[in-house]
Design a protein around this motif. Structure first.
Motif, short mmCIF file in Angstrom:
data_model
loop_
_atom_site.label_atom_id
_atom_site.label_comp_id
_atom_site.label_asym_id
_atom_site.label_seq_id
_atom_site.Cartn_x
_atom_site.Cartn_y
_atom_site.Cartn_z
N PRO A 2 20.09 32.82 14.00
CA PRO A 2 19.40 32.83 15.29
C PRO A 2 20.33 33.20 16.44
CG PRO A 2 19.91 30.58 14.66
CD PRO A 2 20.32 31.47 13.50
N MET A 3 19.72 33.73 17.49
CA MET A 3 20.47 33.92 18.73
C MET A 3 20.65 32.54 19.36
SD MET A 3 19.10 37.45 20.45
CE MET A 3 17.38 37.00 20.55
N PHE A 4 21.59 32.43 20.31
CA PHE A 4 21.84 31.17 20.99
C PHE A 4 21.72 31.34 22.49
CE2 PHE A 4 23.07 29.41 17.08
CZ PHE A 4 23.21 28.04 17.24
N GLY A 37 29.08 40.17 22.39
CA GLY A 37 28.12 39.23 21.84
C GLY A 37 27.05 38.78 22.81
N ILE A 38 27.13 39.21 24.08
CA ILE A 38 26.11 38.82 25.06
C ILE A 38 24.95 39.80 24.97
CG2 ILE A 38 25.57 38.59 27.51
CD1 ILE A 38 28.43 37.60 27.95
N PHE A 65 23.26 34.78 23.52
CA PHE A 65 24.27 35.34 22.62
C PHE A 65 23.61 35.80 21.32
CE2 PHE A 65 26.80 32.66 25.39
CZ PHE A 65 27.90 33.46 25.64
N GLU A 66 24.20 36.80 20.71
CA GLU A 66 23.62 37.35 19.47
C GLU A 66 23.63 36.34 18.33
OE1 GLU A 66 27.53 39.92 18.05
OE2 GLU A 66 25.94 40.91 19.17
N ASP A 67 24.59 35.40 18.36
CA ASP A 67 24.63 34.35 17.35
C ASP A 67 25.59 33.24 17.80
OD1 ASP A 67 27.24 35.35 16.85
OD2 ASP A 67 26.56 36.51 15.12
N TYR A 99 21.63 26.00 22.71
CA TYR A 99 20.69 25.75 21.63
C TYR A 99 20.32 27.05 20.92
CZ TYR A 99 17.28 27.13 25.24
OH TYR A 99 16.60 27.80 26.22
N PRO A 100 19.98 26.95 19.63
CA PRO A 100 19.52 28.14 18.90
C PRO A 100 18.11 28.49 19.37
CG PRO A 100 19.42 26.21 17.48
CD PRO A 100 20.05 25.77 18.75
N ILE A 101 17.85 29.78 19.44
CA ILE A 101 16.54 30.26 19.85
C ILE A 101 15.65 30.34 18.61
CG2 ILE A 101 15.24 32.16 20.86
CD1 ILE A 101 17.79 32.81 22.47
N LYS A 102 14.60 29.55 18.61
CA LYS A 102 13.63 29.52 17.49
C LYS A 102 12.55 30.55 17.77
CE LYS A 102 15.43 25.71 15.72
NZ LYS A 102 16.20 25.68 14.54
N LYS A 103 12.18 31.27 16.74
CA LYS A 103 11.11 32.28 16.91
C LYS A 103 9.91 31.91 16.11
CE LYS A 103 13.70 35.90 18.69
NZ LYS A 103 13.58 37.15 19.22
#
Length: 103
Positions: A2-4, A37-38, A65-67, A99-103
């Motif tokens: 996930p992205m952050f 990474g942004i 961020f990408e991860d 936090y991780p981005i949930k999809k």
């Protein structure tokens, strides 16, 4: 992976000036082209009309961020560390949420 999302709210002390405000925002906005990474970045001055909730936090930053590894590399990156030095003597408090981005 996930992205952050990286959210930061800054609260400054009496040494903080309007000139520093615009310089800080410009410096933050330049991160996107300087730090790998942004994915996306926004920064700006808090203009909320919810005065009961502002608690003196006047500047906000949101970085996607990408991860998680890109987020981890961001903190020690020299461009970020140069920004941190700009806060010396003017920063009263800071709130950081990752936090991780949930999809």
């Amino acid at each position: 992976m996930p992205m952050f999302e990286h959210l930061v709210s800054f609260k400054f002390n009496a040494n903080y000036t309007p000139q520093q405000e615009s310089q800080l925002v410009e410096t933050l906005l330049a991160f996107k082209n300087q730090i790998p990474g942004i994915v996306e970045l926004t920064a700006g001055v808090n203009v909320t009309e919810e005065t009961d909730n502002i608690h003196g936090f006047t500047l906000g930053l949101r970085v996607t961020f990408e991860d998680q590894e890109a987020l981890r590399q961001y903190g020690p990156h020299p461009v970020h560390q140069q920004f941190v030095k700009m806060l010396d003597g003017i920063l009263d408090s800071v709130v950081v949420i990752d936090y991780p981005i949930k999809k």
